[in-house]
Design an enzyme around this catalytic site. Structure first.
Site, PDB file in Angstrom:
ATOM      1  N   ASN A 120       2.289   1.545  -1.815  1.00 23.67           N
ATOM      2  CA  ASN A 120       2.386   0.092  -1.894  1.00 23.67           C
ATOM      3  C   ASN A 120       1.004  -0.511  -1.657  1.00 23.67           C
ATOM      4  OD1 ASN A 120       5.202   0.028  -2.281  1.00 23.67           O
ATOM      5  ND2 ASN A 120       5.554   0.297  -0.087  1.00 23.67           N
TER       6      ASN A 120
ATOM      7  N   ASP B 195       9.162   8.911   8.184  1.00 26.87           N
ATOM      8  CA  ASP B 195       9.129   7.458   8.333  1.00 26.87           C
ATOM      9  C   ASP B 195      10.112   7.041   9.429  1.00 26.87           C
ATOM     10  OD1 ASP B 195       8.156   4.979   6.223  1.00 26.87           O
ATOM     11  OD2 ASP B 195       9.667   4.519   7.741  1.00 26.87           O
ATOM     12  N   ILE B 196       9.676   6.102  10.265  1.00 28.59           N
ATOM     13  CA  ILE B 196      10.509   5.667  11.393  1.00 28.59           C
ATOM     14  C   ILE B 196      11.740   4.887  10.910  1.00 28.59           C
ATOM     15  CG2 ILE B 196       9.465   3.401  11.865  1.00 28.59           C
ATOM     16  CD1 ILE B 196       9.266   4.288  14.818  1.00 28.59           C
TER      17      ILE B 196
ATOM     18  N   VAL C 221       1.529  -1.672   6.378  1.00 31.22           N
ATOM     19  CA  VAL C 221       0.546  -0.990   7.231  1.00 31.22           C
ATOM     20  C   VAL C 221      -0.720  -0.798   6.395  1.00 31.22           C
ATOM     21  CG1 VAL C 221      -0.007   1.074   8.561  1.00 31.22           C
ATOM     22  CG2 VAL C 221       2.341   0.182   8.575  1.00 31.22           C
TER      23      VAL C 221
ATOM     24  N   HIS D 122      -0.973   5.194   2.582  1.00 32.68           N
ATOM     25  CA  HIS D 122      -0.020   6.273   2.844  1.00 32.68           C
ATOM     26  C   HIS D 122       0.857   6.413   1.610  1.00 32.68           C
ATOM     27  CE1 HIS D 122       1.296   2.368   4.293  1.00 32.68           C
ATOM     28  NE2 HIS D 122       2.505   2.698   3.864  1.00 32.68           N
TER      29      HIS D 122
ATOM     30  N   HIS E 222       4.374   7.265   0.218  1.00 29.27           N
ATOM     31  CA  HIS E 222       5.787   7.465   0.566  1.00 29.27           C
ATOM     32  C   HIS E 222       6.326   8.603  -0.301  1.00 29.27           C
ATOM     33  CE1 HIS E 222       6.524   3.533   2.694  1.00 29.27           C
ATOM     34  NE2 HIS E 222       5.485   3.168   1.963  1.00 29.27           N
TER      35      HIS E 222
HETATM   36  P1  5GP Z   1       4.317   0.129   3.706  1.00 33.26           P
HETATM   37  O1  5GP Z   1       5.288  -1.007   3.873  1.00 33.26           O
HETATM   38  O2  5GP Z   1       2.970  -0.263   4.292  1.00 33.26           O
HETATM   39  O3  5GP Z   1       4.224   0.690   2.338  1.00 33.26           O
HETATM   40  O4  5GP Z   1       4.901   1.308   4.576  1.00 33.26           O
HETATM   41  C1  5GP Z   1       4.751   1.408   5.962  1.00 33.26           C
HETATM   42  C2  5GP Z   1       5.793   2.392   6.416  1.00 33.26           C
HETATM   43  O5  5GP Z   1       5.429   2.847   7.700  1.00 33.26           O
HETATM   44  C3  5GP Z   1       7.189   1.793   6.530  1.00 33.26           C
HETATM   45  O6  5GP Z   1       8.081   2.540   5.715  1.00 33.26           O
HETATM   46  C4  5GP Z   1       7.508   1.888   8.008  1.00 33.26           C
HETATM   47  O7  5GP Z   1       8.856   2.188   8.266  1.00 33.26           O
HETATM   48  C5  5GP Z   1       6.583   2.996   8.477  1.00 33.26           C
HETATM   49  N1  5GP Z   1       6.159   2.878   9.851  1.00 33.26           N
HETATM   50  C6  5GP Z   1       5.639   1.755  10.448  1.00 33.26           C
HETATM   51  N2  5GP Z   1       5.333   2.018  11.733  1.00 33.26           N
HETATM   52  C7  5GP Z   1       5.657   3.307  11.946  1.00 33.26           C
HETATM   53  C8  5GP Z   1       5.567   4.152  13.102  1.00 33.26           C
HETATM   54  O8  5GP Z   1       5.129   3.769  14.183  1.00 33.26           O
HETATM   55  N3  5GP Z   1       6.000   5.428  12.958  1.00 33.26           N
HETATM   56  C9  5GP Z   1       6.482   5.903  11.772  1.00 33.26           C
HETATM   57  N4  5GP Z   1       6.861   7.177  11.760  1.00 33.26           N
HETATM   58  N5  5GP Z   1       6.581   5.140  10.672  1.00 33.26           N
HETATM   59  C10 5GP Z   1       6.174   3.861  10.761  1.00 33.26           C
END
Ligand code: 5GP
Length: 116
Positions: A89, A32-33, A98, A102, A104
């Site tokens: 999520n 994760d970034i 996003v 995915h 986590h």
């Molecule tokens: P969500 O909030 O949808 O459950 O999780 C999305 C996750 O994707 C977040 O933890 C966010 O940091 C990660 N993320 C968003 N954009 C990128 C990216 O471009 N690269 C990586 N490696 N992680 C990303």
């Protein structure tokens, strides 16, 4: 939203960079970034599925693979015994940002509960 490429599809297609830790025919796993703990991986289906609500019985193999990869990464990075958390999520209240599902995979410290 369905016809636009998600950020994770761009990672699969190597259009944007990511630290890839695993890849096969069905999934890709990246760091994760913006990690929330010392270990924070995402396990992502290559097929864009927008939310958990879009899953159905045709995704059994995919879901099995996602959790198999999570277990393998936990072992590889040696936090399988200490423990970890896995989270999907979903939508606004679940904190999804996003819209390409995915899992986590988070570890490396004791995590609080309940979530905020
Ligand atoms: P969500 O909030 O949808 O459950 O999780 C999305 C996750 O994707 C977040 O933890 C966010 O940091 C990660 N993320 C968003 N954009 C990128 C990216 O471009 N690269 C990586 N490696 N992680 C990303």
């Amino acid at each position: 939203m369905k016809n636009t490429k998600s950020i994770f599809e761009m990672i699969v297609d190597r259009e944007i960079d990511a630290k890839i830790v695993y890849e096969d025919d069905l999934v890709i796993s990246i760091e994760d970034i913006n990690p929330v703990a010392p270990y924070h991986f995402l396990i992502i289906p290559k097929e864009k599925i927008s939310t958990l609500n879009d899953l159905n019985n045709s995704h059994k193999e995919l879901l099995n693979r996602i959790f198999e990869v999570a277990r393998n990464i936990a072992k590889e990075f040696n936090f399988d015994q200490k423990g970890y958390r896995t989270i999907f999520n979903c939508n606004e209240y679940g904190g999804q940002t996003v819209y390409h599902i995915h899992l986590h995979l988070i570890s490396g410290r004791k995590l609080g509960w309940p979530p905020g």
